[in-house]
Design a protein around this motif. Structure first.
Motif, PDB file in Angstrom:
ATOM      1  N   TRP A  96      -6.338   3.625   5.454  1.00 49.66           N
ATOM      2  CA  TRP A  96      -5.959   2.663   6.490  1.00 49.66           C
ATOM      3  C   TRP A  96      -7.066   2.621   7.535  1.00 49.66           C
ATOM      4  CZ3 TRP A  96      -2.619   5.866   4.064  1.00 49.66           C
ATOM      5  CH2 TRP A  96      -1.414   5.356   3.575  1.00 49.66           C
TER       6      TRP A  96
ATOM      7  N   GLN B 127       0.825  -1.208   0.000  1.00 49.83           N
ATOM      8  CA  GLN B 127       0.000   0.000   0.000  1.00 49.83           C
ATOM      9  C   GLN B 127       0.858   1.257   0.000  1.00 49.83           C
ATOM     10  OE1 GLN B 127      -2.970   0.032   3.029  1.00 49.83           O
ATOM     11  NE2 GLN B 127      -3.921   1.916   2.338  1.00 49.83           N
ATOM     12  N   CYS B 128       1.936   1.255   0.775  1.00 49.68           N
ATOM     13  CA  CYS B 128       2.781   2.452   0.877  1.00 49.68           C
ATOM     14  C   CYS B 128       3.606   2.684  -0.383  1.00 49.68           C
ATOM     15  CB  CYS B 128       3.694   2.348   2.096  1.00 49.68           C
ATOM     16  SG  CYS B 128       2.802   2.470   3.670  1.00 49.68           S
TER      17      CYS B 128
ATOM     18  N   CYS C  67       4.740   2.924   7.379  1.00 53.04           N
ATOM     19  CA  CYS C  67       3.714   2.546   8.352  1.00 53.04           C
ATOM     20  C   CYS C  67       4.189   2.845   9.775  1.00 53.04           C
ATOM     21  CB  CYS C  67       3.356   1.062   8.211  1.00 53.04           C
ATOM     22  SG  CYS C  67       2.246   0.708   6.820  1.00 53.04           S
TER      23      CYS C  67
ATOM     24  N   ASP D 152      -6.551   5.291  -3.504  1.00 51.21           N
ATOM     25  CA  ASP D 152      -6.586   4.152  -2.577  1.00 51.21           C
ATOM     26  C   ASP D 152      -5.717   4.369  -1.339  1.00 51.21           C
ATOM     27  OD1 ASP D 152      -8.230   2.804  -4.417  1.00 51.21           O
ATOM     28  OD2 ASP D 152      -6.448   2.105  -5.523  1.00 51.21           O
TER      29      ASP D 152
END
Length: 690
Positions: free
Chosen positions: A26, A5-6, A47, A23
């Motif tokens: 979190w 995701q990152c 994160c 998108d």
């Protein structure tokens, strides 16, 4: 390493219209944010950074900033509410910092951040926040944001979506020294408003810093006015504490001979050591520091040199501003460690030539769009009276903030972060040449008064907000600006205790901005009619610029006297008097109205013959008295258009030692419109103000 995701956190993936990330979402749980924690333990650096930011935002200290009724006992009731601790982080967006200068704002066709040329910040919105605000047991879904500063490495290119350079860990790194040298080279050769054709004369004394390798001690050099480039230091002296190691902080009559021979570097306060090191690194030889180049226990030398300080800063090749240092012992080269980690992530490039480019992200707990204002204008250095003229008069100045460098000259501003050059917001173009100043002003204007003096009053108003360690320095610390102003605008005028004789009547009409805070100096420094007779912010009431409205004065200046020292008219004042021919009358009394608010400036009714004829404001609340107050008419606005009512204005006075014609100023006043004829039947008389 980044999680899947990152890896999508990339300016190239942002929406072309809104700069929003696709998108970017979190879901996690207060208070430990376990999902982010697990991802960080698996190696995702961002994160981990995001979790640190959320833990900080959801700390009691941060939440309390948003809740006036904060009570830790509320936390015990959370389990009984319908909030289950769910937190949503969503809506990531890249933005550019808003440029703060009026010129730049005026040139923008829109204020849409997505149209700015580079990305400087990354925002994420999260909710609920604050979590303790509930609506029928359900948390109110207020949104809040966390911010990350964006930097690039190595040097940005034309393809770079992020163009701010990551500040160096060391202030005088090779990269920073190259940047300083480049600024100096461009400014001294290409800026017509900054360029000096030949070096000016050295000050009376300078510090010879010695060779760049430090093989010789610095020493005081008696220059005798020889032409050569030199650097000046602008700094806060501060007050040493009892626990600090004594350092040579001043040149005195007793140690001058030794300091001409040699000054061991380690014997100096850290600010002075840092300045000497910086001058050596830049390949220059001479440095001027007020504490070392003026004999501090010689009143004659101090007053003569203080009167020249404005010219010393104006003629300096470069001024070093110890902006981050609160005192001379602090130093300005050691950088503050940022309390939050900086992480790096690759930036997939659109051009193979910059495939190695990286983006650096750093959490910013309290994001500000105006980093220069935070670092410089909000510094302790910028609250000092002496630094006001040092900043305004310097041709070019290098600010050493706590974690970055800033550049200012008469043509542009710059920064270590590679911010785009821009016209300086803190700028006085009239300092350059008389010809340029003539084009920068319109005078006289249609309202019948001269803009050049209004400019002076604005300078003094800002200056009056600043702090002095020695109250008697009020005029010496302004002498450089007064001298520059005199040379450019008023070369036939006379400077009188902070005012100009050609506009003396307007100059007399100052007011203290907050009379409850204003006090008298502990030492004499100005006659009562000068703004410098009070400690506190002063200002001049605004005047209408209506086309048909003119200002006339109801007094004549018969004589003006000031007693000065070796610094002359620009230096310290030991006495002063003006003799006027005007209309003045004793009031029956001065009353505080039964209902008034602290924000009202004219808080007192002026009573004559049992009628309230106008309003007044005392300079200092502690000097308020109800009787034995006189009113002197100074200014009459008119005749003008009937749609612009005018109010005769003047001064509140009290007699000095019972002398019939000798008065001191205690305040400012304005008559009500229906009493414009109050002085008509009064004959002008002579009086003296001291």
């Amino acid at each position: 390493m980044l999680c899947l995701q990152c890896k999508a956190i990339d300016p190239h993936n942002a929406d072309s219209t809104s700069a929003s990330l696709k998108d970017a979402k979190w879901f996690d749980q207060y208070p430990d944010f376990p999902a982010l924690k697990a991802s960080a333990l698996n190696g995702c650096e961002f994160c981990g950074q995001l979790r640190h930011a959320m833990l900080h935002k959801y700390s009691d200290t941060e939440i309390a900033k948003f809740e006036h009724n904060f009570d830790e006992s509320v936390q015990s009731t959370w389990s009984s509410t319908k909030w289950n601790g769910d937190v949503e982080i969503y809506s990531g967006r890249f933005v550019g910092k808003v440029n703060s200068t009026y010129r730049d704002l005026a040139q923008k066709q829109t204020f849409d951040d997505s149209l700015l040329p580079d990305m400087q910040l990354l925002y994420f919105t999260f909710r609920p926040y604050p979590p303790r605000q509930f609506n029928q047991g359900i948390p109110s879904y207020h949104n809040w944001q966390i911010c990350f500063d964006l930097y690039t490495e190595p040097y940005p290119t034309s393809f770079s979506p992020v163009r701010r350079r990551l500040p160096s860990a060391e202030t005088l790194s090779s990269t920073n020294v190259k940047a300083i040298v480049a600024w100096l080279d461009v400014c001294s050769k290409k800026h017509t408003g900054c360029r000096q054709e030949t070096p000016g004369p050295l000050p009376t004394r300078v510090i010879d810093v010695g060779p760049a390798d430090g093989s010789q001690h610095p020493k005081i050099y008696v220059a005798a006015g020889q032409p050569s480039p030199y650097v000046a230091l602008s700094h806060c002296w501060g007050k040493p504490t009892k626990t600090q190691t004594p350092r040579i902080a001043r040149t005195l009559s007793g140690n001058l001979k030794d300091m001409v021979s040699a000054i061991p570097l380690e014997s100096l306060p850290q600010n002075f050591q840092d300045a000497i090191v910086t001058v050596r690194v830049l390949g220059l030889r001479y440095l001027w520091i007020d504490a070392l180049c003026i004999v501090q226990d010689s009143r004659e030398d101090w007053e003569m040199e203080a009167a020249r300080m404005g010219e010393y800063y104006r003629s300096a090749y470069l001024t070093l501003a110890a902006t981050s240092a609160k005192a001379s012992i602090d130093g300005f080269l050691a950088r503050s460690l940022w309390p939050w980690p900086t992480i790096s992530m690759p930036c997939p490039a659109q051009s193979s030539s910059i495939s190695h480019e990286k983006i650096h992200l750093r959490y910013q707990p309290e994001p500000s769009e105006y980093s220069r204002i935070d670092a410089i204008d909000h510094s302790v250095w910028n609250t000092r009276a002496w630094t006001y003229q040092e900043r305004l008069l310097s041709t070019r100045i290098l600010h050493f903030a706590s974690d970055r460098l800033f550049w200012e000259c008469r043509t542009m501003e710059g920064s270590e972060e590679n911010e785009p050059p821009r016209e300086p917001a803190y700028h006085t173009p009239w300092m350059a040449t008389k010809a340029e100043a003539r084009h920068s002003l319109v005078y006289p204007d249609e309202a019948g008064f001269d803009n050049r003096y209004e400019r002076w009053y604005r300078l003094v108003s800002r200056y009056s907000q600043r702090d002095l360690s020695y109250e008697s320095d009020v005029f010496p610390a302004l002498s450089g600006l007064a001298d520059a102003f005199h040379k450019v605008y008023t070369d036939q005028d006379r400077y009188i205790t902070g005012l100009w004789q050609a506009d003396i009547f307007r100059g007399l009409l100052w007011m203290t901005k907050d009379s409850s805070e204003a006090t008298r100096p502990s030492v004499y420094r100005a006659p009562s009619w000068s703004w410098a007779s009070v400690k506190g912010e002063v200002e001049w009431p605004s005047r209408t610029t209506a086309r048909h409205c003119h200002y006339n004065y109801a007094v004549q200046l018969l004589e003006a006297q000031t007693d000065t020292g070796p610094g002359g008219a620009l230096g310290a004042v030991t006495g002063g008097m003006i003799k006027l021919l005007g209309k003045y009358q004793r009031l029956d009394k001065v009353l505080r109205p039964p209902i008034w608010e602290a924000v009202v400036r004219f808080r007192f009714d002026l009573v004559s013959a049992d009628e309230v004829i106008g309003s007044g404001a005392f300079d200092i609340d502690s000097e308020i008295q109800a009787d034995a107050i006189w009113i002197l008419q100074i200014e009459v606005q008119g005749p003008g258009d009937s749609s612009f009512p005018y109010h005769p204005s003047g001064l509140l006075l009290k007699q000095v030692d019972g002398a019939e014609l000798r008065f001191s100023r205690v305040g400012y006043c304005a008559l009500d419109e229906e009493y414009i004829g109050f002085f008509d039947k009064i004959e002008p008389n002579e009086l003296s103000l001291v």
